[in-house]
Design a protein around this motif. Sequence first.
Motif, short mmCIF file in Angstrom:
data_model
loop_
_atom_site.label_atom_id
_atom_site.label_comp_id
_atom_site.label_asym_id
_atom_site.label_seq_id
_atom_site.Cartn_x
_atom_site.Cartn_y
_atom_site.Cartn_z
N LEU A 52 35.02 43.58 50.62
CA LEU A 52 36.04 43.28 49.48
C LEU A 52 36.59 42.63 49.60
CD1 LEU A 52 35.18 42.72 46.44
CD2 LEU A 52 36.02 44.97 46.47
N SER A 53 37.20 43.77 50.65
CA SER A 53 39.17 42.97 50.73
C SER A 53 39.32 41.90 51.43
CB SER A 53 39.66 44.82 51.63
OG SER A 53 40.62 44.13 52.10
N TYR A 82 31.38 37.72 46.89
CA TYR A 82 31.25 38.62 45.39
C TYR A 82 29.78 39.17 44.66
CZ TYR A 82 36.21 37.97 45.59
OH TYR A 82 37.66 37.92 45.69
N PHE A 83 28.87 37.43 44.46
CA PHE A 83 27.47 37.76 43.65
C PHE A 83 26.78 38.95 44.82
CE2 PHE A 83 23.73 36.87 42.55
CZ PHE A 83 23.00 36.44 41.77
N ASN A 84 27.05 39.12 46.33
CA ASN A 84 26.61 39.45 46.93
C ASN A 84 26.50 40.82 47.00
OD1 ASN A 84 24.52 37.92 46.98
ND2 ASN A 84 25.73 37.26 49.26
N HIS A 92 32.39 35.58 38.87
CA HIS A 92 32.59 34.71 37.45
C HIS A 92 34.61 33.92 37.33
CE1 HIS A 92 34.29 33.75 32.86
NE2 HIS A 92 33.18 33.84 32.69
N LYS A 93 35.35 34.77 37.65
CA LYS A 93 36.73 34.04 38.09
C LYS A 93 36.81 32.80 38.72
CE LYS A 93 41.36 35.02 39.96
NZ LYS A 93 41.90 36.79 40.41
N THR A 94 36.05 33.38 40.45
CA THR A 94 35.73 32.07 41.28
C THR A 94 34.94 31.08 41.33
OG1 THR A 94 35.70 33.56 43.30
CG2 THR A 94 35.11 31.78 43.18
N GLY A 119 25.69 30.81 34.82
CA GLY A 119 24.62 31.12 34.24
C GLY A 119 23.76 31.97 34.35
N ASP A 120 23.80 31.95 36.08
CA ASP A 120 23.77 33.19 37.14
C ASP A 120 24.47 34.48 36.78
OD1 ASP A 120 21.87 31.81 38.50
OD2 ASP A 120 23.49 31.34 39.86
N TYR A 121 25.79 34.16 36.35
CA TYR A 121 26.86 35.53 36.67
C TYR A 121 26.21 36.26 34.65
CZ TYR A 121 30.43 38.03 33.53
OH TYR A 121 31.10 38.73 32.52
N TYR A 122 25.76 34.84 33.64
CA TYR A 122 25.22 35.65 31.85
C TYR A 122 24.18 35.91 32.58
CZ TYR A 122 30.11 33.43 30.73
OH TYR A 122 30.89 33.39 30.39
#
Length: 676
Positions: A52-53, A82-84, A92-94, A119-122
């Motif tokens: 993450l860092s 981030y998704f993985n 979502h921000k990116t 769409g994947d985020y939601y």
Amino acid sequence: MKKYYLLFFVIGLLLLGCSKKKEKFSEKSISDTLATYLTLANEDTIPYEDRLSYNKKAFAILINQDNDSLNRVNLFKVANRYFNMNNFVDYHKTASIIAERSKSEKDTVSIAKAYSYLGDYYTNTIQQDSAYSYYSKAEKLYKKLNDKSNLGGVYIKIATLQGYANDFLGSELSAIKALNTLRDTEDKSKIYDAYNILGFVSNELKDYDKALEYHNKALDLAIQNKLTVYNEVSNSLNNIGNVYQNQQRYEEAILKFKEALKDKSLIVNRPVLYGILLDNLAYSKLKIKDYSQLPELFFKSMKIRDSLNLTAGIIYNKIHLSEFYSVKTDTILSKKFAEEALLLSRKTKNQRAILNSLKQLGTIEPQKASIYSEEYIRINDSLQSAERKAKDKFARIEYETDEIIQQKDKLAEQNRNILFFFGLVVMIGILLFVIKNQRSKTKELMLKQAQQKANEDIYNLMLYQQNKIEEGRTNEKVRIAQELHDGILGRLFGARLNLDSLNKRQDEDAITSRNNYLVELKNIEQDIREISHDLNREKHALNNNFIGIVNNLIEQQETVSQAKVSFVVDMEIEWEKIENYIKINLYRILQEALLNINKYAQAENVRIEIIKQEKTLRLTVTDDGVGFSVSKKSKGIGLQNMLSRAEACEATFDIKSKIGKGTTITVAFPLETNQK
């Protein structure tokens, strides 16, 4: 494993050391550092916090760079990581930043991809209406780009979303759209996903035969194309087993689950699927009262799901364990697992799991069945209402999206209408020109036909005139023959008789003189007889005037051309028995042939033959002129006219010519045709 940790730790220290010195990075060093961060953030062997860092450091570099295509490509990589890592907030921000940057550069490809990411985020945050909205926007853009692969992928995501909302008919329609879109692509993985969704929908709609058909298609596709990234073969075997379970064909289901579990890579690559297969195998064994390996398989599956924090799977493990202990008449454990399943379902607000838990509790505690049933009905009604609302939302979102696009396209449509009107005017102008031109051609053709009719009438008049001339000539010849035969020959015969009477004189001189006279008279008699016979033969030879017309044509040819013409005709031809239309067309073909010889051939000798062969009348015109290439299409209409006249008489037309070798035209007229 420790070696990997040590290696990454050393790389991390080096990177940190460089940053502490605050050295000015060159463009190449920044690029190398970014690539390193992105690589480390994607390495599963590194602890989550470290990955993450690294990803945040990569994002920090990219957010300060110029907005170009490479920058957006790398931001997509950051979003993927981030998704993985299930960090949906930063994901979502990116994705939102990518969408804004893509819009500012009018990068339609990246806009569509960013919408798909949003769409994947939601979808993953269970905001179905927002997810559907972004997928619909991505769909419209991919349609404009004619990007079939990504468009098919969006349809699959929409179908999956509709399936989660229990809009099975909508899901089926979207999956079919995906298949139709992906048909001409080589994206076998997405085609596989589409078949799986169709199988899932058919299974939910209890159309089990159709479900098996789709899942078997997916299995065949996975085997033939060696799809192994997500253990597709094992996944399809599990899906087929699920259908068999619903059909209560538990023995066949067990065979499929066991076959799938032979893939040992599942434990590492797809632990989620591995846990599902264990639970399904155990449940099928429970249904046929095969208690071997039970309840161990249920507990093993639940342990895997617990390590992966898969609460929905844990709930169904507990429900199945409750069923197992109920069969074993262990009411306490059965009730315990059912209550735990209900508690966890309510905690996670999993409405379908709540329904299944209530149903199981009602079975275990018949005395409370009415209480559980009442709550079951209430939740089921609210769930159906929510599903209907979700369907309505999908329809409304699609309508609103289409409405916005229609407004944007309104101006373009007006422009198209103007272009269409202009094109229509041009087309009408062209059509009017074509009609006018066609009328002119029709008029010209009618004039040609009238001229041809006039020519035939003239020819018939020529025939009539020639008939009259020949008739007068014939009558005159007959009269002369009769006069010679009946007049002169009679008188000469009388003179001979008188001389014979003088033959009584016996003197030598008289006898000699009389004999001389007699001989002379006999000679005259014989000559006159021969003349009479010749005149009669000529009459029979010219019993029809057609040959006379042909002779006139040949005489005209000799006056306008230096070529020597020889004419051979079969005297056995009975011209009075030959149809008039054959003689007309024969004459016109010969006339056209002689005209072409005059114009082009430069011939010295021309030979014309008219011969009868059995039931065929053959005309042959041969010249020794310059000739021409038969293979090259003639610009004139002379040859075409001759061919048309031959076809009108059902005659065969043949022309042979070589440059420098002269030309031969042969036309064979059948004397017995269907023409009247």
